[in-house]
Design a protein around this motif. Structure first.
Motif, short mmCIF file in Angstrom:
data_model
loop_
_atom_site.label_atom_id
_atom_site.label_comp_id
_atom_site.label_asym_id
_atom_site.label_seq_id
_atom_site.Cartn_x
_atom_site.Cartn_y
_atom_site.Cartn_z
N ASN A 25 8.46 -11.31 27.16
CA ASN A 25 9.78 -11.13 27.50
C ASN A 25 10.69 -11.73 26.66
O ASN A 25 11.88 -11.21 26.60
CB ASN A 25 9.99 -12.01 28.86
CG ASN A 25 9.33 -11.24 30.29
OD1 ASN A 25 9.19 -10.25 30.08
ND2 ASN A 25 8.99 -12.14 31.12
N ARG A 26 10.27 -12.75 25.99
CA ARG A 26 11.07 -13.33 24.82
C ARG A 26 11.20 -12.34 23.96
O ARG A 26 12.43 -12.00 23.08
CB ARG A 26 10.44 -14.50 24.45
CG ARG A 26 11.34 -15.02 23.03
CD ARG A 26 10.94 -16.54 22.66
NE ARG A 26 11.37 -17.47 23.64
CZ ARG A 26 11.11 -19.00 23.47
NH1 ARG A 26 10.74 -19.03 22.13
NH2 ARG A 26 11.72 -19.62 24.17
N PHE A 27 10.16 -11.68 23.34
CA PHE A 27 10.12 -10.38 22.48
C PHE A 27 11.14 -9.21 22.70
O PHE A 27 11.87 -8.79 22.04
CB PHE A 27 8.80 -9.96 21.95
CG PHE A 27 8.63 -9.07 21.11
CD1 PHE A 27 8.89 -9.17 19.77
CD2 PHE A 27 8.20 -7.64 21.54
CE1 PHE A 27 8.79 -8.11 18.81
CE2 PHE A 27 8.11 -6.95 20.40
CZ PHE A 27 8.44 -6.91 19.16
N ALA A 44 7.18 -5.24 10.81
CA ALA A 44 8.08 -5.95 10.14
C ALA A 44 9.30 -6.67 11.17
O ALA A 44 9.48 -8.00 10.95
CB ALA A 44 9.23 -4.92 9.17
N ALA A 45 9.53 -5.91 12.31
CA ALA A 45 10.35 -6.38 13.41
C ALA A 45 9.42 -7.84 13.93
O ALA A 45 9.89 -8.65 14.37
CB ALA A 45 10.73 -5.65 14.25
N ILE A 46 8.26 -7.38 14.18
CA ILE A 46 7.15 -8.41 14.81
C ILE A 46 7.16 -9.68 14.04
O ILE A 46 7.39 -10.95 14.43
CB ILE A 46 6.06 -7.91 14.95
CG1 ILE A 46 5.82 -6.85 15.96
CG2 ILE A 46 4.97 -8.82 15.71
CD1 ILE A 46 4.65 -6.14 16.25
N PHE A 49 10.52 -11.51 14.15
CA PHE A 49 10.55 -12.24 15.60
C PHE A 49 9.87 -13.68 15.39
O PHE A 49 10.10 -14.55 15.85
CB PHE A 49 9.74 -11.25 16.60
CG PHE A 49 9.50 -12.02 17.93
CD1 PHE A 49 10.65 -12.53 18.68
CD2 PHE A 49 8.24 -12.36 18.33
CE1 PHE A 49 10.35 -13.31 19.86
CE2 PHE A 49 7.85 -12.89 19.42
CZ PHE A 49 8.78 -13.60 20.34
N LEU A 50 8.55 -13.58 14.83
CA LEU A 50 7.64 -14.92 14.81
C LEU A 50 8.45 -15.88 13.76
O LEU A 50 8.05 -17.15 13.87
CB LEU A 50 6.35 -14.40 14.29
CG LEU A 50 5.67 -13.59 15.12
CD1 LEU A 50 4.28 -13.06 14.31
CD2 LEU A 50 5.06 -14.23 16.63
N PRO A 54 9.50 -20.04 15.24
CA PRO A 54 8.34 -20.73 14.72
C PRO A 54 7.37 -21.48 15.98
O PRO A 54 8.38 -22.06 16.90
CB PRO A 54 8.92 -21.72 13.85
CG PRO A 54 10.29 -22.05 14.11
CD PRO A 54 10.78 -20.63 14.85
N GLY A 55 6.35 -21.77 15.68
CA GLY A 55 5.56 -22.63 16.56
C GLY A 55 3.95 -22.86 16.13
O GLY A 55 3.91 -22.71 14.86
#
Length: 335
Positions: A25-27, A44-46, A49-50, A54-55
């Motif tokens: 849902n966040r993505f 590239a979009a993924i 997003f990452l 960050p995590g």
């Protein structure tokens, strides 16, 4: 079709909506805010997003798994095949470190430090020089390696460098010299090959003859623990590769630790020039000195026992109380 409510989602995804759903849902929300497609999503979009969220490594793995699972459930191809195989970053990436710098910083001698270093250098050649994927690196066997005047792996030429410590071909032959004893468990032979007093980084290892013992190893990319024992029958895991590469790159950035190699001269001793008779005399003197020390220790122990016996009545008196007159005598200071 709403990417959040795809009818093709597998039952497992529906049951795991608590863990996968929040990341997905966040993505989707991020894609909507940035004007990008969530299904199918561009690699590239993924990555953007990452980077924007960050995590921990476990969290990022869960996010990737959620995105992949929703793509596959919706009938789209896996968005990660290229990303998953690329362990060594592109040289144009920010803060990238050259492969030669990493190879030069890896230790090559001493057991087990040099053993793990040689294995890691071989891995970096596969990933950073030959650009193999992790799965391709896992399947490299002795039949895929050709060592002549030119070193080849899977038909690809392994380049050399002017500096033997940073030479990719030397990194391969150094590992081939030890992988045979590692596979067979001959630790004594292995320690001898990694002896720093016999090491030399001024000449190219790839120009020296390589014995054929390395062909006994059924697999070349072996898991090696901190004690130098190899686990045969399984290849180095992809997760271990992903952990080794950034660790070695970070060590190269911190600075090169120069290995001290070559013969080490032993400090002279007063016993070097003794004859056989003089050696016996010295041994007798050492034996007499040891007897004297033991006798002194025994005497100290006996004194300690005697002191313990002398103090025992006072310890008993303190348990049962002390007479007031005796206490007043003890507490009265001397004049």
């Amino acid at each position: 079709m709403n990417p959040q409510d795809s009818p093709k989602l597998a039952p497992k995804l529906r049951s795991e909506q608590g863990s996968f759903g929040a990341h997905w849902n966040r993505f989707v929300a991020w894609c909507a805010a940035t004007g990008q497609a969530a299904l199918p999503a561009a690699p590239a979009a993924i990555e953007q997003f990452l980077a924007a969220f960050p995590g921990a490594a476990s969290t990022q793995r869960l996010r990737r798994s959620s995105i992949r699972a929703h793509h596959l459930a919706a009938g789209y191809p896996d968005p990660f095949p290229a990303l998953q195989g690329r362990v060594w970053p592109h040289q144009s990436a920010p803060h990238s470190v050259a492969v030669r710098e990493v190879l030069a910083a890896i230790p090559k001698y001493r057991y087990p430090l040099g053993l793990r270093g040689r294995r890691d250098a071989f891995l970096i050649v596969l990933l950073g020089v030959l650009h193999l994927t992790r799965r391709e690196a896992q399947t490299v066997t002795a039949d895929d390696v050709a060592v002549t005047s030119i070193v080849r792996i899977c038909g690809k030429v392994v380049p050399s460098a002017d500096d033997p410590a940073a030479c990719a071909a030397c990194a391969v032959t150094r590992w081939l010299r030890v992988v045979g004893p590692v596979w067979t468990g001959f630790r004594g032979d292995l320690i001898g090959l990694l002896d720093p007093t016999r090491g030399n980084l001024d000449v190219h290892d790839c120009e020296q003859p390589v014995p054929g013992e390395w062909r006994r190893a059924e697999q070349l990319l072996l898991p090696v623990d901190v004690h130098g024992w190899a686990r045969t029958g399984v290849s180095l895991s992809g997760r271990s590769m992903t952990s080794i590469v950034p660790t070695r790159r970070a060590a190269a950035v911190e600075g090169l630790i120069v290995e001290v190699l070559g013969a080490v001269a032993r400090r002279p001793s007063r016993f070097d020039a003794l004859t056989l008779q003089e050696t016996y005399v010295e041994l007798g003197a050492a034996d007499a000195a040891a007897d004297h020390v033991l006798a002194r220790i025994t005497a100290l122990w006996q004194d300690a026992r005697a002191l313990d016996v002398a103090l025992e009545p006072f310890a008993s008196a303190s348990k049962h109380g002390v007479a007031p007159g005796l206490l007043s005598v003890r507490l009265t200071p001397e004049r």
